[in-house]
Design an enzyme around this catalytic site. Structure first.
Site, PDB file in Angstrom:
ATOM      1  N   GLY A 225      -5.144  -5.103   1.907  1.00  0.00           N
ATOM      2  CA  GLY A 225      -4.506  -4.027   2.672  1.00  0.00           C
ATOM      3  C   GLY A 225      -3.758  -4.522   3.887  1.00  0.00           C
ATOM      4  N   ARG A 226      -3.754  -5.852   4.031  1.00  0.00           N
ATOM      5  CA  ARG A 226      -3.074  -6.472   5.183  1.00  0.00           C
ATOM      6  C   ARG A 226      -3.622  -5.914   6.494  1.00  0.00           C
ATOM      7  NH1 ARG A 226       1.312  -9.851   4.733  1.00  0.00           N
ATOM      8  NH2 ARG A 226       1.756  -9.464   2.578  1.00  0.00           N
TER       9      ARG A 226
ATOM     10  N   LYS B 172     -32.399   4.789   0.586  1.00  0.00           N
ATOM     11  CA  LYS B 172     -31.269   4.253  -0.190  1.00  0.00           C
ATOM     12  C   LYS B 172     -31.629   2.855  -0.665  1.00  0.00           C
ATOM     13  CE  LYS B 172     -27.325   6.757   1.556  1.00  0.00           C
ATOM     14  NZ  LYS B 172     -25.886   6.735   1.389  1.00  0.00           N
TER      15      LYS B 172
ATOM     16  N   ARG C 251      -4.434  -6.921  -7.249  1.00  0.00           N
ATOM     17  CA  ARG C 251      -2.984  -6.845  -7.433  1.00  0.00           C
ATOM     18  C   ARG C 251      -2.556  -6.879  -8.896  1.00  0.00           C
ATOM     19  NH1 ARG C 251      -0.443 -10.180  -3.033  1.00  0.00           N
ATOM     20  NH2 ARG C 251       0.619 -11.370  -4.628  1.00  0.00           N
TER      21      ARG C 251
ATOM     22  N   GLY D 130       4.847  -9.063  -2.105  1.00  0.00           N
ATOM     23  CA  GLY D 130       3.711  -9.040  -3.044  1.00  0.00           C
ATOM     24  C   GLY D 130       4.022  -8.157  -4.243  1.00  0.00           C
TER      25      GLY D 130
ATOM     26  N   ARG E 274       8.421 -14.510  -1.315  1.00  0.00           N
ATOM     27  CA  ARG E 274       8.552 -14.183   0.108  1.00  0.00           C
ATOM     28  C   ARG E 274       9.603 -15.172   0.617  1.00  0.00           C
ATOM     29  NH1 ARG E 274       4.313 -10.675   0.682  1.00  0.00           N
ATOM     30  NH2 ARG E 274       2.317 -11.225  -0.265  1.00  0.00           N
TER      31      ARG E 274
ATOM     32  N   ASP F  72      -0.741  -2.072  -0.685  1.00  0.00           N
ATOM     33  CA  ASP F  72      -1.277  -1.719   0.643  1.00  0.00           C
ATOM     34  C   ASP F  72      -1.039  -0.253   1.011  1.00  0.00           C
ATOM     35  OD1 ASP F  72      -1.863  -4.412   0.804  1.00  0.00           O
ATOM     36  OD2 ASP F  72      -0.052  -4.890   1.935  1.00  0.00           O
TER      37      ASP F  72
ATOM     38  N   GLY G  88       7.852  -3.805   0.039  1.00  0.00           N
ATOM     39  CA  GLY G  88       7.322  -3.181   1.258  1.00  0.00           C
ATOM     40  C   GLY G  88       8.312  -3.295   2.409  1.00  0.00           C
ATOM     41  N   ASP G  89       7.808  -3.246   3.632  1.00  0.00           N
ATOM     42  CA  ASP G  89       8.743  -3.185   4.763  1.00  0.00           C
ATOM     43  C   ASP G  89       9.600  -4.443   4.919  1.00  0.00           C
ATOM     44  OD1 ASP G  89       6.653  -4.711   5.689  1.00  0.00           O
ATOM     45  OD2 ASP G  89       6.669  -3.864   7.719  1.00  0.00           O
ATOM     46  N   GLY G  90       9.055  -5.622   4.587  1.00  0.00           N
ATOM     47  CA  GLY G  90       9.848  -6.852   4.658  1.00  0.00           C
ATOM     48  C   GLY G  90      11.048  -6.754   3.721  1.00  0.00           C
ATOM     49  N   THR G  91      10.808  -6.212   2.552  1.00  0.00           N
ATOM     50  CA  THR G  91      11.869  -6.033   1.549  1.00  0.00           C
ATOM     51  C   THR G  91      12.950  -5.098   2.086  1.00  0.00           C
ATOM     52  OG1 THR G  91      10.127  -6.194  -0.110  1.00  0.00           O
ATOM     53  CG2 THR G  91      12.230  -5.285  -0.851  1.00  0.00           C
TER      54      THR G  91
ATOM     55  N   THR H 264       3.946  -1.504  -3.118  1.00  0.00           N
ATOM     56  CA  THR H 264       2.957  -2.386  -2.479  1.00  0.00           C
ATOM     57  C   THR H 264       1.578  -1.765  -2.617  1.00  0.00           C
ATOM     58  OG1 THR H 264       2.077  -3.172  -0.361  1.00  0.00           O
ATOM     59  CG2 THR H 264       3.664  -1.372  -0.231  1.00  0.00           C
TER      60      THR H 264
ATOM     61  N   ASP I  75       1.121   1.061   2.840  1.00  0.00           N
ATOM     62  CA  ASP I  75       1.296   1.196   4.296  1.00  0.00           C
ATOM     63  C   ASP I  75       2.728   1.547   4.705  1.00  0.00           C
ATOM     64  OD1 ASP I  75       2.354  -1.182   3.446  1.00  0.00           O
ATOM     65  OD2 ASP I  75       1.460  -2.417   5.004  1.00  0.00           O
TER      66      ASP I  75
ATOM     67  N   ALA J  45      12.816   2.026 -15.586  1.00  0.00           N
ATOM     68  CA  ALA J  45      13.466   3.311 -15.291  1.00  0.00           C
ATOM     69  C   ALA J  45      14.863   3.081 -14.706  1.00  0.00           C
ATOM     70  CB  ALA J  45      12.601   4.104 -14.306  1.00  0.00           C
TER      71      ALA J  45
ATOM     72  N   GLY K  19     -18.196   5.842  -2.998  1.00  0.00           N
ATOM     73  CA  GLY K  19     -19.434   6.300  -2.365  1.00  0.00           C
ATOM     74  C   GLY K  19     -20.018   5.270  -1.409  1.00  0.00           C
TER      75      GLY K  19
HETATM   76  O1  F6P Z   1       0.909  -6.960   0.586  1.00  0.00           O
HETATM   77  C1  F6P Z   1       0.136  -7.091  -0.555  1.00  0.00           C
HETATM   78  C2  F6P Z   1      -0.957  -8.096  -0.334  1.00  0.00           C
HETATM   79  O2  F6P Z   1      -1.712  -8.191  -1.532  1.00  0.00           O
HETATM   80  C3  F6P Z   1      -1.873  -7.839   0.854  1.00  0.00           C
HETATM   81  O3  F6P Z   1      -2.841  -6.858   0.594  1.00  0.00           O
HETATM   82  C4  F6P Z   1      -2.433  -9.197   1.110  1.00  0.00           C
HETATM   83  O4  F6P Z   1      -2.836  -9.346   2.439  1.00  0.00           O
HETATM   84  C5  F6P Z   1      -1.280 -10.097   0.787  1.00  0.00           C
HETATM   85  O5  F6P Z   1      -0.417  -9.371  -0.062  1.00  0.00           O
HETATM   86  C6  F6P Z   1      -1.645 -11.387   0.130  1.00  0.00           C
HETATM   87  O6  F6P Z   1      -0.512 -12.129   0.009  1.00  0.00           O
HETATM   88  P1  F6P Z   1      -0.413 -13.440  -0.880  1.00  0.00           P
HETATM   89  O7  F6P Z   1      -0.374 -13.016  -2.308  1.00  0.00           O
HETATM   90  O8  F6P Z   1       0.860 -14.064  -0.434  1.00  0.00           O
HETATM   91  O9  F6P Z   1      -1.628 -14.253  -0.586  1.00  0.00           O
END
Ligand code: F6P
Length: 333
Positions: A182-183, A225, A266, A22, A83, A139, A113-116, A137, A141, A33, A197
């Protein structure tokens, strides 16, 4: 120039950079950079288009300092991304190593991210290639860094939407269920919940109890509220915002609305924080390659540049800030 430096330069003349998985705002600042710090170190920098998919096809572009002008403020990635399933196979790895060797690319920076990072590590193990990963990423994470490139922009984007939703939620006295990305993790939801908030956040890291949620919503209205903003992480085990809202409606019969923020999170121009982080990590990655480092991710921990073995980035779990979670509950009263 010292003898040692000459040896390093001789070995590493050409490096590649790719973005994978992503996209995340700030990736372009990072590419910039890498290219400019590469040039500083007399390295040729080659951009690999569409991540590992482009690498397998040999889709390369020569980058220079002027070619990365005017991209620091742009979201997405100018190199594009993908991907790539083939990179998960031994044949894919072999092919990728062949392309890198054919092109004389001795060092590779992978942003994602981790896949990369799994792909990057496989390359380092399969061929004589030095690799450094950079966390990019929304996320956030990835183990080994407090912040990944793109996270700050994503939460600010989500926040500006939530602020607007609060205006209408309060005016019509409705509960709103806002689903964020956030996956399988709740980093975006937690930060956005605190900063926005929110009355509740539902994340995969904690069990979602619908009865409790209903109780909170009812209590909030009784306390005076005008609205209830419930942030739902897309990976929450109770289902997405639609399923959760439906279950609440079945119990409370309260008119509600749902907003799935989706890919808006994103996009957009990266925040200053993301641009600075991206610039620092890009520079540190080039420095690491020049110094013969390989198989690490460069991140930032407590404001300092930190290297983490690539394998740990997916084998170890980054924990949510539990104090922040508790604070959120106190502040929502
Ligand atoms: O990993 C980033 C992310 O935006 C996640 O938050 C989300 O679940 C996923 O990618 C969405 O992926 P795609 O763009 O392939 O639908």
């Amino acid at each position: 120039m010292k003898g040692e430096d000459l040896v390093k330069r001789d070995f590493m003349k050409r490096i590649g950079v790719l973005t994978s998985g992503g996209d995340a705002p700030g990736m372009n600042a990072c590419i910039r950079a890498i290219v400019r710090c590469g040039a500083r170190n007399k390295l040729e920098v080659v951009g690999i288009r569409r991540g590992y998919a482009g690498l397998l096809e040999g889709d390369l572009v020569r980058l220079g300092p002027r070619l990365v002008a005017n991209i620091i403020q742009r979201g997405g990635t100018v190199l594009e991304t993908a991907r790539c399933e083939e990179m998960k196979t031994p044949e894919g790895i072999k092919k990728a190593v062949q392309v890198l060797q054919r092109e004389g690319i001795a060092g590779l920076v992978t942003i994602g991210g981790d896949g990369t990072f799994r792909g990057a590590m496989a390359l380092a193990e399969a061929g004589d290639i030095k690799v450094i990963g950079i966390p990019g990423t929304i996320d956030n994470d990835v183990y080994g860094t407090d912040y990944a490139i793109g996270f700050d922009t994503a939460i600010n984007t989500a926040l500006s939407a939530i602020d607007k939703i609060r205006d209408t939620a309060g005016s019509l006295q409705r509960p709103f269920f806002i689903e964020v990305m956030g996956r399988e993790r709740g980093f975006i939801a937690l930060d956005v919940g605190i900063a926005g908030g929110a009355e509740d956040i539902l994340i995969p890291e904690t069990e979602t109890k619908i009865e409790e949620l209903c109780l909170n919503i009812r209590r909030n209205f009784k306390r005076g509220k005008k609205s209830s903003i419930v942030i739902v992480a897309e990976g929450d085990e109770a289902g997405g915002a639609f399923r959760i809202a439906q279950q609440v409606w079945e119990r409370l019969r309260l008119d509600y609305r749902i907003c799935v923020l989706g890919h808006i999170q994103r996009g957009g121009s990266p925040t200053a924080r993301d641009r600075i982080l991206a610039s620092k990590l890009g520079a540190a990655a080039v420095d690491a390659l020049v110094n013969g480092k390989s198989g690490y991710m460069v991140g930032e921990l407590k404001g300092e540049i930190a290297f983490t073995p690539l394998k740990e980035t997916w084998e170890k779990r980054k924990e949510l800030d539990n104090n922040l979670l508790q604070l959120m509950k106190v502040l929502a009263t």
